[in-house]
Design a protein around this motif. Structure first.
Motif, PDB file in Angstrom:
ATOM      1  N   LEU A  97     -17.810 -22.456  21.372  1.00 56.08           N
ATOM      2  CA  LEU A  97     -17.600 -21.613  22.543  1.00 56.08           C
ATOM      3  C   LEU A  97     -16.756 -20.401  22.169  1.00 56.08           C
ATOM      4  N   ALA A  98     -17.112 -19.251  22.752  1.00 60.25           N
ATOM      5  CA  ALA A  98     -16.315 -18.033  22.638  1.00 60.25           C
ATOM      6  C   ALA A  98     -16.054 -17.618  21.196  1.00 60.25           C
ATOM      7  N   GLN A  99     -17.083 -17.716  20.373  1.00 63.54           N
ATOM      8  CA  GLN A  99     -17.009 -17.228  19.002  1.00 63.54           C
ATOM      9  C   GLN A  99     -18.366 -16.643  18.625  1.00 63.54           C
ATOM     10  N   TRP A 100     -18.340 -15.648  17.742  1.00 66.01           N
ATOM     11  CA  TRP A 100     -19.595 -15.081  17.261  1.00 66.01           C
ATOM     12  C   TRP A 100     -20.278 -16.057  16.306  1.00 66.01           C
ATOM     13  N   SER A 101     -21.552 -16.293  16.550  1.00 70.49           N
ATOM     14  CA  SER A 101     -22.363 -17.129  15.668  1.00 70.49           C
ATOM     15  C   SER A 101     -23.692 -16.426  15.432  1.00 70.49           C
ATOM     16  N   HIS A 102     -24.180 -16.485  14.199  1.00 71.67           N
ATOM     17  CA  HIS A 102     -25.500 -15.955  13.894  1.00 71.67           C
ATOM     18  C   HIS A 102     -26.494 -17.095  14.031  1.00 71.67           C
ATOM     19  N   VAL A 103     -27.440 -16.941  14.942  1.00 73.26           N
ATOM     20  CA  VAL A 103     -28.416 -17.996  15.205  1.00 73.26           C
ATOM     21  C   VAL A 103     -29.799 -17.509  14.786  1.00 73.26           C
ATOM     22  N   ALA A 104     -30.612 -18.422  14.289  1.00 75.23           N
ATOM     23  CA  ALA A 104     -31.965 -18.069  13.868  1.00 75.23           C
ATOM     24  C   ALA A 104     -32.846 -19.312  13.923  1.00 75.23           C
ATOM     25  N   TRP A 119     -43.806 -26.336  11.560  1.00 74.99           N
ATOM     26  CA  TRP A 119     -42.381 -26.673  11.476  1.00 74.99           C
ATOM     27  C   TRP A 119     -41.529 -25.547  12.048  1.00 74.99           C
ATOM     28  N   ALA A 120     -40.494 -25.932  12.749  1.00 76.60           N
ATOM     29  CA  ALA A 120     -39.480 -24.989  13.221  1.00 76.60           C
ATOM     30  C   ALA A 120     -38.144 -25.390  12.610  1.00 76.60           C
ATOM     31  N   SER A 121     -37.500 -24.454  11.953  1.00 72.75           N
ATOM     32  CA  SER A 121     -36.212 -24.725  11.282  1.00 72.75           C
ATOM     33  C   SER A 121     -35.120 -23.880  11.914  1.00 72.75           C
ATOM     34  N   PHE A 122     -33.975 -24.499  12.180  1.00 71.05           N
ATOM     35  CA  PHE A 122     -32.851 -23.810  12.819  1.00 71.05           C
ATOM     36  C   PHE A 122     -31.794 -23.459  11.776  1.00 71.05           C
ATOM     37  N   PHE A 123     -31.093 -22.358  12.021  1.00 73.62           N
ATOM     38  CA  PHE A 123     -30.006 -21.920  11.146  1.00 73.62           C
ATOM     39  C   PHE A 123     -28.868 -21.386  12.014  1.00 73.62           C
ATOM     40  N   VAL A 124     -27.640 -21.766  11.652  1.00 73.05           N
ATOM     41  CA  VAL A 124     -26.445 -21.252  12.316  1.00 73.05           C
ATOM     42  C   VAL A 124     -25.514 -20.699  11.251  1.00 73.05           C
ATOM     43  N   ASP A 125     -25.196 -19.428  11.346  1.00 79.53           N
ATOM     44  CA  ASP A 125     -24.378 -18.734  10.341  1.00 79.53           C
ATOM     45  C   ASP A 125     -24.965 -18.899   8.942  1.00 79.53           C
ATOM     46  N   ALA A 150     -26.573 -21.349   7.637  1.00 83.23           N
ATOM     47  CA  ALA A 150     -26.682 -22.723   7.144  1.00 83.23           C
ATOM     48  C   ALA A 150     -27.760 -23.483   7.921  1.00 83.23           C
ATOM     49  N   PRO A 151     -28.545 -24.333   7.245  1.00 85.24           N
ATOM     50  CA  PRO A 151     -29.552 -25.125   7.957  1.00 85.24           C
ATOM     51  C   PRO A 151     -28.923 -25.971   9.051  1.00 85.24           C
ATOM     52  N   ALA A 152     -29.588 -26.009  10.207  1.00 83.87           N
ATOM     53  CA  ALA A 152     -29.050 -26.736  11.354  1.00 83.87           C
ATOM     54  C   ALA A 152     -30.109 -27.622  11.995  1.00 83.87           C
ATOM     55  N   GLY A 153     -31.055 -28.082  11.185  1.00 84.73           N
ATOM     56  CA  GLY A 153     -32.056 -28.999  11.713  1.00 84.73           C
ATOM     57  C   GLY A 153     -33.466 -28.459  11.590  1.00 84.73           C
ATOM     58  N   ARG A 154     -34.438 -29.385  11.647  1.00 87.51           N
ATOM     59  CA  ARG A 154     -35.848 -29.032  11.509  1.00 87.51           C
ATOM     60  C   ARG A 154     -36.650 -29.952  12.416  1.00 87.51           C
ATOM     61  N   VAL A 155     -37.613 -29.387  13.132  1.00 85.86           N
ATOM     62  CA  VAL A 155     -38.440 -30.190  14.034  1.00 85.86           C
ATOM     63  C   VAL A 155     -39.908 -29.913  13.741  1.00 85.86           C
ATOM     64  N   GLU A 156     -40.730 -30.934  13.942  1.00 90.04           N
ATOM     65  CA  GLU A 156     -42.166 -30.788  13.726  1.00 90.04           C
ATOM     66  C   GLU A 156     -42.817 -30.243  14.986  1.00 90.04           C
TER      67      GLU A 156
END
Length: 551
Positions: A255-262, A271-277, A279-285
């Motif tokens: 909360l209340a901080q800058w984060s780079h999301v992708a 496949w959909a892959s998540f990244f936060v700052d 770094a890998p943050a999970g993968r879903v089929e």
């Protein structure tokens, strides 16, 4: 305290004093030569006396540690550390504050003890204090009257961009971000180039002020091409096709901080892959194929906070390349194209940097300078530009709301004396309108002079870095001579006249000169100035007279 020197006499001094006393004490002793047995005994005693004096002037380690235990208390483990370290730690502990009594004590607790409080993690950037000023005998409910036993702590949070100032996306010159709340959003249109159904990357910098409900980041259609959102609690969520296919990240945003999301969607759409700052943050089929539609791309619909550098890419960026992308300014002067899964360089289809700062248009940086601008966004529903270099407004959770003690107020309550009432409030920004007539030198370029003069005024009145580098002093008036002094240091200005300063509270008493003329504006105890607007008329010399010039 200066300690006395108990070892101030040498062997020679002691021997000479003893030899001088012999005639008065033993007159019949006349042989004072070193060969005399009596003199030998005197020398032996002088040697012993010198050793005893040396020992008396020293404090044994055992005595020092005993004294440290008296100072630090019986529970202190002063015997484990080396003596010098134990002395330093004990003295530092004695000098530390145990109660806040003076105004300086309260400021010290806010700026030095508060950062160690666990509430910082809950409030994020809003709890990073840059300045604090304690007003003795001041009650914000009765600002015009003396209030014994009351003290008010005025806090100035850090700037919005401070937490990421080391990254190019938050460079000093990139001053603006878009602020969203309620139904505010950026409508980026429905250009055909935005209809991506195969490989895809969506990325943005986000600063959520709340994580209580689902809020969109970038979406064309959750039941179509793509939709990236933040779920309640902070997890990223991606949907496409039927609006059900997709999933969530394993990482939750703070909360209340800058984060780079992708989020990336693979070229085969499986496949959909998540990244936060980065770094890998999970993968879903993904089980269904994206469906092209005519919906419009919207940024931040339902989002509460700030957004910058929202991009749509027509390929799934390679993870290492994506991690490097967040460290550079998108499409900036030194920008290097990231690569996709095959190693080929990729340029974004659209990149809304969201740092325009004026008007209601969010320009697409990926659109060529010449030609139609089909992907430029438009601010809707109260979306507005926010100055990332200015202090954040103090949250009620920090300073307290009516009947609700804030986190910082609760901390100060533990430090105050029982008879002291502590108030914590945020500072009040006051916009100043500056008017002046500038006379330019022959080499002064009107546009550059205007830009330099405005930037110099803005820096001088900055609440965090103005005045002499530490922010404008609380309660110090702003004089016209201060403003004239700023213009004196701007290249291209010969001299200045008709300097005037105005504030919204026109009826407020102003400082005056010996002739009763206003020479500035006064500031109330909770106020800090900033540059609101300028009206700068410029004249250039033509032969023997001055003519108006325009930038």
């Amino acid at each position: 305290m200066e300690l006395p020197d108990l070892d101030d006499r040498t062997f020679a001094t002691l021997l000479e004093e003893a030899r001088a006393r012999i005639p008065s004490l033993v007159p019949e002793w006349t042989d004072h030569n070193p060969t005399d047995p009596g003199i030998v005994l005197v020398e032996l005693l002088a040697w012993l006396a010198e050793m005893v004096s040396y020992r008396i002037d020293r404090i044994p380690e055992r005595s020092s540690r005993t004294f440290l235990r008296l100072l630090a208390g019986p529970e202190a483990n002063t015997g484990a550390a080396p003596l010098e370290r134990a002395i330093r730690e004990t003295l530092a502990e004695l000098r530390g504050r145990e109660r806040a009594i003076t105004t300086q004590d309260f400021e010290d607790v806010a700026l030095r003890r508060w950062p160690d409080d666990g509430a910082l993690r809950a409030l994020g950037a809003y709890a990073r204090l840059r300045r604090a000023r304690c007003l003795g005998e001041y009650d914000p409910a009765r600002p015009g009257a003396a209030s014994p036993a009351h003290c008010t702590l005025v806090v100035v949070p850090d700037a919005l961009a401070a937490g990421r100032a080391d990254l190019a996306s938050f460079a000093e010159r990139r001053r603006w971000v878009v602020e969203l709340a309620g139904g505010a959003h950026v409508d980026c249109g429905d250009d055909a180039s935005l209809a991506q159904t195969a490989g895809l990357t969506l990325s943005a910098w986000v600063f959520p002020r709340s994580l209580a409900a689902r809020q969109s980041v970038i979406a064309k259609a959750g039941d179509g091409e793509y939709a990236l959102a933040i779920e309640a609690g902070g997890a990223l969520d991606f949907r496409h096709a039927d609006g059900v296919d997709g999933g969530r990240s394993t990482h939750e945003l703070p909360l209340a901080q800058w984060s780079h999301v992708a989020v990336t969607r693979s070229a085969d759409g499986k496949w959909a892959s998540f990244f936060v700052d980065g770094a890998p943050a999970g993968r879903v089929e993904l089980r269904a194929a994206a469906v092209a539609g005519t919906q419009r791309v919207r940024i931040g619909e339902g989002f509460d906070g700030f957004v910058r550098d929202a991009c749509v890419w027509g390929a799934a960026l390679e993870p290492a390349s994506l991690a490097g992308e967040l460290r550079q300014e998108p499409l900036g002067g030194t920008w290097r194209a990231p690569t996709d899964e095959t190693g080929a360089p990729v340029r974004p289809i659209a990149c809304w940097r969201l740092d325009d700062g004026a008007g209601t248009t969010a320009r697409d940086a990926a659109t060529a300078a010449v030609g139609p601008r089909l992907r430029d966004g438009a601010l809707h529903g109260g979306a507005k530009w926010c100055d990332a270099r200015r202090p954040l407004p103090a949250l009620p959770a920090l300073v307290g709301a009516p009947g609700i003690p804030g986190r910082l107020a609760a901390l100060l309550d533990e430090w105050r004396l029982l008879t002291t009432k502590v108030h914590v409030v945020g500072y009040r920004p006051v916009p100043l309108a500056v008017k002046a007539t500038l006379y330019l030198r022959s080499d002064g370029q009107p546009r550059r002079v205007l830009d330099d003069a405005t930037a110099a005024l803005d820096a001088f009145l900055d609440p965090l870095r103005g005045w002499r580098g530490e922010g404008w002093p609380f309660e110090r008036p702003v004089y016209t001579s201060d403003i004239a002094g700023v213009f004196d240091n701007v290249p291209g200005i010969d001299f200045v006249e008709n300097v005037a300063i105005d504030i919204p509270d026109a009826g407020r008493p102003r400082p005056t000169d010996d002739h009763g003329r206003a020479v500035g504006v006064t500031l109330l105890p909770l106020e800090l100035p900033y540059l609101g607007s300028t009206d700068l008329a410029m004249f250039g010399r033509w032969r023997d007279h001055w003519d108006p010039v325009t930038p």
